[in-house]
Structures are given as structure tokens and as C-alpha cells.
Design a protein around this motif. Structure first.
Motif, short mmCIF file in Angstrom:
data_model
loop_
_atom_site.label_atom_id
_atom_site.label_comp_id
_atom_site.label_asym_id
_atom_site.label_seq_id
_atom_site.Cartn_x
_atom_site.Cartn_y
_atom_site.Cartn_z
N GLY A 163 0.78 -1.21 0.00
CA GLY A 163 -0.01 -0.06 -0.26
C GLY A 163 0.80 1.24 -0.02
N ARG A 164 2.25 0.95 -0.09
CA ARG A 164 2.91 2.51 -0.21
C ARG A 164 2.28 3.51 -1.26
NH1 ARG A 164 7.44 2.77 2.02
NH2 ARG A 164 9.08 4.44 1.43
N PHE A 165 2.03 3.23 -2.58
CA PHE A 165 1.37 4.00 -3.35
C PHE A 165 -0.02 4.38 -3.05
CE2 PHE A 165 5.17 3.07 -5.71
CZ PHE A 165 5.19 4.59 -6.46
N THR A 166 -0.81 3.39 -2.45
CA THR A 166 -2.24 3.25 -2.10
C THR A 166 -2.45 4.77 -1.20
OG1 THR A 166 -2.36 1.22 -2.18
CG2 THR A 166 -4.16 2.24 -1.53
N PHE A 167 -1.59 5.01 -0.05
CA PHE A 167 -1.66 5.86 0.80
C PHE A 167 -1.36 7.29 0.03
CE2 PHE A 167 -0.81 2.30 3.93
CZ PHE A 167 -1.54 2.57 4.85
N ALA A 168 -0.13 7.19 -0.62
CA ALA A 168 0.19 8.53 -1.38
C ALA A 168 -0.97 9.01 -2.21
CB ALA A 168 1.39 8.38 -2.14
N MET A 169 -1.49 7.97 -3.06
CA MET A 169 -2.60 8.50 -3.88
C MET A 169 -3.79 8.80 -3.25
SD MET A 169 -2.43 5.32 -6.68
CE MET A 169 -3.53 5.71 -8.04
N LEU A 170 -4.14 8.39 -2.32
CA LEU A 170 -5.54 8.90 -1.29
C LEU A 170 -5.09 10.29 -0.62
CD1 LEU A 170 -6.47 5.53 0.29
CD2 LEU A 170 -7.84 6.85 -1.17
N GLU A 171 -3.82 10.75 -0.48
CA GLU A 171 -3.48 11.70 0.18
C GLU A 171 -3.82 12.91 -0.81
OE1 GLU A 171 0.13 10.61 3.02
OE2 GLU A 171 0.58 12.10 1.12
N ARG A 172 -3.72 12.58 -2.25
CA ARG A 172 -3.78 13.52 -3.32
C ARG A 172 -5.05 13.52 -3.88
NH1 ARG A 172 1.09 11.46 -2.62
NH2 ARG A 172 2.94 12.93 -3.18
N MET A 173 -6.09 12.48 -3.75
CA MET A 173 -7.20 12.45 -4.44
C MET A 173 -8.29 13.39 -3.62
SD MET A 173 -7.36 8.41 -5.37
CE MET A 173 -8.92 8.30 -5.53
N ARG A 174 -9.05 13.74 -4.37
CA ARG A 174 -10.48 14.77 -3.98
C ARG A 174 -11.28 13.83 -3.07
NH1 ARG A 174 -13.64 15.90 -7.87
NH2 ARG A 174 -12.67 14.71 -9.58
N PRO A 175 -11.96 14.50 -2.33
CA PRO A 175 -13.21 13.89 -1.68
C PRO A 175 -14.21 13.24 -2.73
CG PRO A 175 -12.77 16.33 -0.72
CD PRO A 175 -11.93 15.92 -1.96
N GLY A 176 -14.69 12.37 -2.55
CA GLY A 176 -15.53 12.00 -3.61
C GLY A 176 -15.09 10.84 -4.69
N ALA A 177 -13.64 11.18 -4.90
CA ALA A 177 -13.07 10.35 -5.69
C ALA A 177 -12.97 9.01 -5.38
CB ALA A 177 -11.69 10.76 -6.12
N ARG A 178 -12.77 7.97 -6.29
CA ARG A 178 -12.60 6.41 -5.83
C ARG A 178 -11.27 5.84 -6.43
NH1 ARG A 178 -17.77 4.80 -4.19
NH2 ARG A 178 -16.53 3.45 -2.97
#
Ligand SMILES: C[S@@+](CC[C@H](N)C(=O)[O-])C[C@H]1O[C@@H](n2cnc3c(N)ncnc32)[C@H](O)[C@@H]1O
Length: 157
Positions: free
Chosen positions: A21-36
């Protein structure tokens, strides 16, 4: 790897082979609320650990293959992906499997979507060039081990 992504345009993201999940955390940090973010991994243990490690309603963790990405998106009523990030080891996949994953990737990616991949070897490059249009590449010396980075999009329809 994530710097060239315009996160304001990412509503549906997919990650192949999230592993720990190394990238998973980093992606979620950058993603907008409501994105999936649909994270797909064949490893049962990775899937279980990721589900328990990240409690974020934007994240959907699926046990399955990247080769079925279009079906996984459709089953969850998700549109084509604006971003697909791959952590798959393309150099160790069977040639037919790698080709099928790239073909499926092209059909699951939105017309202006971005495919991003990091790889220790360059096996993925001709695959990308057969199915997508290579936008940019780089070589990250500071990674251990150093790795090749690729960004691509769909050819004009
Ligand atoms: C090199 S690891 C990825 C590392 C991870 N991104 C990280 O930063 O920790 C490769 C991952 O791809 C997964 N994998 C291998 N083949 C796959 C496939 N066909 N579809 C989805 N995941 C796959 C493996 O289970 C493993 O978790």
C-alpha cells in the motif's frame, strides 16, 4: 511517479498490485473527496492487510487480476479510469498475460486518462507502445533498486 498527475481531474483511479500500500496511501492523500480508488491485487494476504490498514471510504480493495479491470470497474458501477497506476512486475508475467493486461488497460482507461507504471526492467515499454501512447519516461536513480518510470495515455480515437 505521482507528480505529473493532475489530481483535480481524477475521479476514478485504479491501482494494479498495491502490495503493502505504499502508493495507495500516497494516492489517497492527493485524491479529492468523492473520488474513488480501486486497488486490485492477486495476493490474498496483501488484500486483507490493505483492507485493515486503510479505513478510507474512497478506497475499494479487490482480490483479482488487473487483467479483469474493466469487469471490476463495471461491477462497482465505476466509469472508465482517469488514472491507472501499475506496480505489476511485467517482466515476470507470462507474455500473453502482460499483453492481455495492457489491452484491457487501454479499454478501461478514459480517452484522456493516464497510465503510470514503475518497473525495474524495460519489458513494459514495447507493451505500452503497442496499446497506448507513451507521454514521458524517466529513470529514478534514488529508488532502491533504481527503476524506470513511464506515463502514457490512450491514442486519439
Ligand atoms: C512489486 S509488488 C508491488 C509493490 C507495491 N506497489 C508497493 O509499493 O508495496 C507487485 C504486486 O503485484 C501483485 N500482482 C501480481 N500479478 C498481479 C495481477 N495480475 N493483478 C493484480 N496484482 C498482481 C502482487 O501480488 C504484488 O502485490
Amino acid at each position: 511517479m505521482l507528480a505529473p498527475v493532475d489530481w483535480s481531474k481524477v475521479t476514478i483511479a485504479v491501482e494494479y498490485g498495491p502490495g503493502s500500500g505504499r502508493f495507495t496511501f500516497a494516492m489517497l492523500e492527493r485524491m479529492r473527496p468523492g473520488a474513488r480508488l480501486l486497488a486490485i491485487d492477486t495476493g490474498e494476504e496483501f488484500v486483507k492487510k490493505l483492507r485493515s490498514a486503510i479505513a478510507d471510504p474512497r478506497l475499494i480493495v479487490v482480490k483479482g487480476s488487473a487483467g479483469d479491470v474493466a469487469r471490476h470497474l463495471a461491477e462497482r458501477n465505476l466509469d472508465e479510469a482517469d488514472l491507472i497506476l501499475s506496480g505489476l512486475p511485467f517482466s515476470t508475467l507470462k507474455p500473453g498475460e502482460a499483453e492481455a493486461i495492457m489491452a484491457e488497460t487501454a479499454s478501461a482507461l478514459a480517452p484522456s486518462g493516464m497510465f503510470a507504471a514503475y518497473q525495474m526492467r524495460t519489458v513494459i515499454r514495447p507493451l505500452i507502445e503497442r496499446h497506448l501512447v507513451l507521454l514521458r519516461r524517466n529513470y529514478e536513480w534514488w529508488n532502491i533498486p533504481p527503476c524506470h518510470l513511464y506515463w502514457a495515455t490512450n491514442p486519439p480515437r
